[in-house]
Design an enzyme around this catalytic site. Structure first.
Site, PDB file in Angstrom:
ATOM      1  N   MET A  76      11.760  24.746   2.855  1.00 32.53           N
ATOM      2  CA  MET A  76      11.036  23.981   1.839  1.00 32.53           C
ATOM      3  C   MET A  76      11.973  23.166   0.939  1.00 32.53           C
ATOM      4  SD  MET A  76       8.351  25.252  -1.080  1.00 32.53           S
ATOM      5  CE  MET A  76       7.219  25.987   0.088  1.00 32.53           C
ATOM      6  N   LYS A 115       0.839  -1.202   0.000  1.00 33.99           N
ATOM      7  CA  LYS A 115       0.000   0.000   0.000  1.00 33.99           C
ATOM      8  C   LYS A 115       0.879   1.259   0.000  1.00 33.99           C
ATOM      9  CE  LYS A 115      -0.317  -0.299   5.051  1.00 33.99           C
ATOM     10  NZ  LYS A 115      -1.135  -0.777   6.174  1.00 33.99           N
ATOM     11  N   ARG A 141     -10.848  -0.068  14.320  1.00 35.45           N
ATOM     12  CA  ARG A 141     -10.650   0.812  13.180  1.00 35.45           C
ATOM     13  C   ARG A 141     -11.422   0.192  12.014  1.00 35.45           C
ATOM     14  NH1 ARG A 141      -4.549   1.533  10.852  1.00 35.45           N
ATOM     15  NH2 ARG A 141      -5.015  -0.575  10.204  1.00 35.45           N
ATOM     16  N   TYR A 152      15.624  30.368   8.809  1.00 33.55           N
ATOM     17  CA  TYR A 152      14.358  30.980   9.231  1.00 33.55           C
ATOM     18  C   TYR A 152      14.218  30.931  10.749  1.00 33.55           C
ATOM     19  CZ  TYR A 152      12.335  30.904   4.491  1.00 33.55           C
ATOM     20  OH  TYR A 152      12.060  31.099   3.170  1.00 33.55           O
TER      21      TYR A 152
END
Ligand SMILES: *Cc1c(COP(=O)(O)O)cnc(C)c1O
Length: 371
Positions: free
Chosen positions: A307, A39, A137, A259
């Site tokens: 990023m 998956k 679930r 940053y």
């Protein structure tokens, strides 16, 4: 498209290691069968490459989460059993039949719809039945199981060929829920006619044969994740991620990096900027926490992950070993997936499935596992 020369980072995926890991698990659980969970694009590594390699090695049964994943896999593997863990969404039963996907039925409702579909079609098609033993679930809860236990005809009507369940705490062998789920699953099986059982995920395999049933469903261990946290990893590493240095600059105390100015250089030093960032799945939580390696020298991530870029402290390295163009191991022999995950405050699964789309991907090995 990138090539390895122009790429900001190179992601190398060793198919021989995937196959060797599958063989190791298969040998461990025999005579139980070993499927492969592919998956989420084989946990980010590329189901299109991983699944055919496993099929060539003898894996005949694959699990995906979603119908669309099953359809993509069917076009690659015309012969394999493909099991879809979420089962049919309402009105999608014909898609399963057309593409020979095996639904995992998770509720009385899914059982009923599938049975009605089969009756109308007039031809049987196998399905799995998922019994919830403690995950809460997916799968039949106890009250729905009781309905089936009182009316075995529902199993036949839905073509149920095996029963499965999923462990919630298999990576914590001492957790009492493991034994509790094992007993609940044994009771569930006893209430149904004899059917093959599938129980263990990667970590569940290492809980021992009592958790194996007739077939196991490893995912992360195939991809090099440690199924036994806190113990040496028995699996071969599959992934290497090398980021490239784009710029190196000398800095003087008390200058800050990145940053938010979250890192302050302690003395004079050198900062290497590498072309990998959170847009590539290098998680922002690795800010001031991750590590790269140049050869066997650790170079810590300093400042925030941005990023497209991270900044590494290379002050202690010789200038010639940290020039622009140099490759830095961000996942590698010294910092495998699970170590990166720990530094990021997450699990190896998330590191793998987050691996970005900008990397130059290289597949090594022919999938024969060196055999
Ligand atoms: C994802 C999944 C697996 C594989 O789990 P790993 O921990 O990656 O081995 C097995 N079974 C089910 C139902 C799953 O959802």
């Amino acid at each position: 498209m990138t090539d390895s020369r122009t790429a900001g980072a190179i992601l190398t995926i060793d198919l021989d290691s995937v196959v060797a890991n599958w063989r190791q698990l298969r040998d461990r659980v025999g005579p139980a069968a070993c499927a492969a969970v592919v998956k989420a694009d084989a946990y980010g590594l590329g189901a299109g490459r991983v699944a055919p390699a496993l099929a060539a090695a003898g894996c005949t049964r694959f699990f995906v989460a979603l119908i669309d994943e099953g359809l993509a896999l069917r076009s690659l593997l015309p012969e394999a059993e493909i099991h879809v863990l979420c089962g049919p969404l309402p009105g999608t039963e014909d898609v399963f039949a057309e593409h020979r996907l095996t639904p995992v039925l998770n509720s009385l409702e899914q059982m009923g719809s599938w049975a009605r579909f089969l009756a109308a079609r007039g031809a049987p098609l196998a399905a799995g039945l998922h019994v919830d033993t403690g995950m809460r679930r997916l799968g039949l809860p106890p009250d729905e199981l009781a309905v089936v236990a009182a009316d075995h005809g529902r199993l036949e009507a839905a073509g149920v060929a095996y029963v499965m369940s999923h462990l919630a705490c298999a990576d914590e062998p001492e957790h009492p829920l493991n034994e509790e789920q094992r007993l609940v699953f044994a009771d569930a099986r006893a209430a149904l006619p004899p059917l093959p059982a599938s129980f263990a995920n990667s970590s569940g395999i290492f809980l021992g044969p009592a958790f194996h049933g007739d077939s196991v469903r490893p995912g992360v261990a195939l991809y090099g994740g440690n199924p036994c946290p806190g113990h040496p990893n028995p699996m071969a590493q599959v992934v290497r991620l090398q980021g490239r240095i784009v710029q190196v600059r000398d800095v003087d105390s008390p200058q800050t990096v990145g940053y938010g100015a979250t890192h302050q250089v302690a003395g004079t030093g050198r900062i290497a900027t590498v072309a990998v960032g959170y847009a590539d799945g290098y998680l922002r939580s690795l800010s001031n926490a991750g590590s790269g390696y140049i050869g066997d020298r650790r170079v810590p991530v300093v400042g925030r992950v941005s990023m497209d870029l991270i900044t590494l402290d290379v002050s202690h390295l010789a200038e010639e070993s940290s020039r622009p163009g140099t490759l830095v191991d961000l996942i590698g022999p010294h910092n495998p997936v699970d170590a990166v995950a720990e530094a990021a405050g997450t699990i190896g699964y998330e590191i793998l499935t987050a691996l970005g789309r900008r990397y130059h991907r290289v597949y090594t090995g022919d999938g024969t596992g060196g055999a």
